[in-house]
Scaffold this active site. Structure first.
Site, PDB file in Angstrom:
ATOM      1  CD  GLU A  16       9.021 -23.591   8.447  1.00 41.32           C
ATOM      2  OE1 GLU A  16       7.920 -23.555   7.707  1.00 41.32           O
ATOM      3  OE2 GLU A  16       8.978 -25.085   8.839  1.00 41.32           O
ATOM      4  CE  LYS A  57       0.883 -17.158   9.603  1.00 41.16           C
ATOM      5  NZ  LYS A  57      -0.272 -16.275   7.946  1.00 41.16           N
ATOM      6  CG  ASP A 114      -0.005 -11.747   3.924  1.00 47.72           C
ATOM      7  OD1 ASP A 114      -0.850 -13.046   4.261  1.00 47.72           O
ATOM      8  OD2 ASP A 114      -0.043 -11.041   4.278  1.00 47.72           O
ATOM      9  CE1 TYR A 133       2.346 -24.666   5.502  1.00 45.44           C
ATOM     10  CE2 TYR A 133       3.048 -22.577   3.552  1.00 45.44           C
ATOM     11  CZ  TYR A 133       2.305 -23.347   4.482  1.00 45.44           C
ATOM     12  OH  TYR A 133       0.468 -22.948   3.876  1.00 45.44           O
ATOM     13  CE  LYS A 187      -0.469 -12.181  11.566  1.00 46.54           C
ATOM     14  NZ  LYS A 187      -1.592 -12.587  11.556  1.00 46.54           N
ATOM     15  CB  CYS A 202      -1.474  27.418  -7.530  1.00 49.08           C
ATOM     16  SG  CYS A 202       0.014  27.480  -6.551  1.00 49.08           S
ATOM     17  CB  CYS A 260       0.545  31.992  -5.823  1.00 51.59           C
ATOM     18  SG  CYS A 260       0.255  30.894  -7.429  1.00 51.59           S
ATOM     19  CB  CYS A 287       1.438  25.951  -9.294  1.00 53.76           C
ATOM     20  SG  CYS A 287       1.514  28.100  -9.702  1.00 53.76           S
ATOM     21  CB  CYS A 306       3.850  29.704  -6.983  1.00 56.95           C
ATOM     22  SG  CYS A 306       2.996  28.490  -5.788  1.00 56.95           S
TER      23      CYS A 306
END
Ligand code: IVH
Length: 676
Positions: free
Chosen positions: A116, A118, A120, A231, A319, A413, A416, A431, A436
């Site tokens: 099944e 798991k 969370d 479950y 896991k 910036c 530049c 910018c 640039c």
């Protein structure tokens, strides 16, 4: 040898940290670290205590399971304890578990397994008497939980009364067990809403689910999008069940949701195979799963196997590799994207998550950094799911030393040195220097693209090569390329060099709107550029326009007007225009850009949004104007139609609906023109 006092100190420190996180998890429902990280701390503590039994104290977190329930809820004594599960992290550990199962059951016993997901979320126990829900409780410390009946009653997936199906009536007594969770899509929506309301977002669906169930006010729980997967059957009177599979199908018949694709296996190889399949589709599920649970299917065998302290011998959690980890955020850096956006990112102390070393993670934008209160020097939770770029989820604020620094976006910036701008209503800084270097490839590619100056044979790949070889230092260098420059590049021969030079030459005489589009002013695409050339006869006129003058243009919003003014206020951008002029690029509009055709669409105003089936937005705008219509960039009362394609802008569609402006497709447009 490590000196005793160093070990003693470490053990004490670990206990403190474990206690803290156990409290966050069990009492506050606001854990700051993942289960895997918590497990790792616990394992280290257990190992140290095993090696130094004289250090074990009765109040060590290793000496009990779970934490105390919140004092505010009524306590519920579970009739049968809600156990937890032992973990396995690789196939070897699962095989070792099976070996023990087979040994305990005696040779020759046939064993089947269920596999099944798991889930969370938050474990709950639901008691039904004669089919009526009489009590719902959290797991608590496994023996005593909290009475959260009123909260659980708000979860639609939980039946308040077990339905009678066919001739099967509900059992006299049933205790059903399962996991409350928040579906991922609903979680994302909820967090978006919270962010819009400037509330702190939840770190993950598990936190959100747990926090929602353990609200003292059930009306808050009711607003949270929770669901449940059951479950297990705890205790039942009036039904006989022989296997876990029976129990699950019984639960389904009694009206409870169970996870899909739960399978029964005859061999451990099948089990391991299924684990692989679950892991592969883990990111596609609409719920978080941190592994699979493998259970001995026969309930009789389960009884024979029994349990040790807190976990059954008949089940094990296998896991998945972790998605999250904890590390130190050393520094917040800023990248300049191809569109000029300043993108903050985290420089991390390298760490391994799910087998991959992570050194950087994205931080989205300044507002997000402040909302999550992430500071330079913080210890942070970093999440890495699938192929997604790792993200900094949240800081562990209790680990702060006071040296951490609040982040502030720079005003110039980093690539530049020009001033950056932050458009109103936007979270990003930009910018806007057209030269640039960090944006050059993107900007040159855009300048040459079909929607702008339309230079045949020149795509972003070539732009990249030119920039890398130092042939382009700004967008305009383009017009100063010599034949020899091209021939110096790999892949260019006489013919291809001549073709490209001819294409570049031809582009000098494009309509003005194309040049304006090519400059890459924020918010000024082809459609807006065409709108501008209706009002300004030349680049010089446009450069001289004021914010107010621009705002008077119908269909041009104030943000775009601001963006145009910002662009031309930068000295560098003005010098760029001069350089274009010296290269003899057309700076005035063509006659056809000014004259408005008379046609079937005369008097009608259109706004275009989304991707149309066959025309680009620019082509559609030209088409509409050629038929006498007008195209503007924002929906207003004066808009006749919103021409919409795939992935339209939500705000435009909303506004059109609000004002009752008809929304049409490309086909409808053609019908309007053809009069069909
Ligand atoms: S069986 C005695 N099945 O995992 C066996 N538990 O780490 C324990 N969980 O507290 C319950 N999905 O909250 C079982 N399919 C599943 C599960 C599951 C999630 C949770 C449950 C339990 C925790 C143990």
């Amino acid at each position: 040898m490590i000196p005793d006092d160093v070990i003693r100190e470490r053990v004490e420190r670990l206990r403190q940290v474990v206690r803290y996180h156990s409290y966050r998890y069990h009492v506050l429902d606001d854990p700051e670290i993942s289960d895997a990280e918590y497990d790792a701390l616990m394992v280290e503590l257990k190992e140290l205590e095993a090696a130094h039994p004289e250090l074990v104290t009765p109040d060590s977190p290793t000496q009990r399971v779970g934490a105390e329930p919140l004092p505010e809820f009524e306590k519920v004594q579970h009739r049968r304890p809600l156990l937890s599960l032992d973990n396995a992290f690789d196939g070897e550990e699962v095989r070792a578990w099976e070996k023990r199962v087979l040994r305990l059951l005696g040779n020759g016993a046939g064993v089947n397994y269920t596999v099944e997901p798991k889930i969370d979320g938050l474990a709950v126990s639901l008691r039904y008497e004669n089919g009526l829900l009489v009590q719902g409780a959290t797991r608590g410390n496994g023996f005593v939980g909290e009475d959260v009946t009123q909260n659980l009653r708000t979860i639609i997936a939980i039946p308040l009364r077990i339905p009678v199906v066919g001739d099967e009536s509900p059992p006299r007594y049933l205790e059903a067990r399962g996991e409350v969770y928040m579906p991922r899509d609903r979680f994302d929506q909820m967090n978006q809403r919270r962010e819009a309301e400037e509330k702190r977002p939840f770190a993950n669906p598990r936190n959100a689910a747990a926090g929602s169930v353990r609200q003292l006010d059930p009306s808050i729980t009711a607003t949270r999008p929770l669901s449940v997967f059951m479950y297990a059957v705890g205790e039942v009177e009036g039904a006989s069940l022989a296997t876990q599979c029976d129990a699950l199908s019984f639960l389904r018949r009694m009206g409870f949701p169970t996870a899909a694709n739960i399978a029964r296996c005859d061999t451990l190889d099948e089990v391991l195979d299924l684990y692989g399949q679950w892991m592969a589709q883990r990111d596609d599920l609409n719920y978080d799963a941190d592994g699979v649970v493998i259970k001995v299917d026969s309930l009789e065998q389960q009884d024979l196997l029994g349990e040790v302290s807190h976990a059954p011998r008949w089940a094990i959690a296998f896991k998945f590799p972790a998605h999250e980890g904890i590390t130190r955020l050393v520094r917040i850096g800023v990248n300049v994207g191809r569109t000029g956006s300043l993108n903050p990112y985290a420089e991390l102390e390298p760490m391994v998550v799910g087998g991959v070393t992570i050194r950087h993670a994205t931080l989205h934008n300044e507002a997000d950094i402040h909302r999550k209160d992430i500071r330079e020097g913080d210890t942070v939770i970093v999440k890495r799911a699938g192929d997604v770029i790792p993200q900094v989820v949240a800081p562990l604020t209790e680990l702060r030393s006071g040296q951490e620094e609040v982040f502030e976006m720079m005003k110039t910036c980093p690539a530049c040195g020009e001033q950056v701008v932050k458009p109103e209503d936007e979270v990003m800084y930009y910018c806007i220097n057209a030269s640039c270097p960090a944006q050059l490839v993107g900007r040159v590619g855009h300048f040459a693209s079909r929607g702008a100056m339309d230079i045949e044979g020149f795509g972003e790949r070539l732009a990249q090569a030119f920039v890398e070889n130092g042939l382009l230092v700004d967008v305009v260098d383009f017009y100063y390329l010599r034949r020899d420059d091209l021939l110096s590049l790999e892949g260019f021969a006489d013919q291809s060099a001549d073709n490209l030079l001819a294409a570049i030459e031809a582009s000098k005489n494009r309509p003005l709107w194309r040049l304006i589009t090519g400059l890459g002013i924020r918010g000024v695409g082809g459609v807006v550029a065409q709108l501008l050339t209706r009002h300004f006869a030349s680049m010089d006129e446009l450069m001289g326009a004021s914010q107010e003058g621009l705002e008077e243009i119908e269909g041009l919003g104030p943000h775009t007007a601001q963006s145009v003014v910002d662009f031309f206020s930068q000295g560098r951008n003005r010098r760029l225009i001069e350089k274009l002029r010296r290269a003899d690029v057309r700076m005035t509009r063509l006659a056809e850009e000014e004259a408005r055709e008379e046609g079937p669409l005369t008097g009608q105003t259109f706004v275009i949004t989304g991707t149309l089936p066959t025309m680009s937005q620019e082509v559609a705008a030209e088409y509409i104007e050629a038929q006498g219509g007008r195209v503007t960039s924002s929906v207003s009362r004066n808009t006749s139609y919103l021409l919409s394609g795939e992935r339209p802008g939500g705000a435009k569609v909303e506004r059109a609906k609000e004002l009752g402006v008809p929304i049409i497709g490309e086909d409808d447009l053609r019908r309007l023109v053809d009069g069909a």
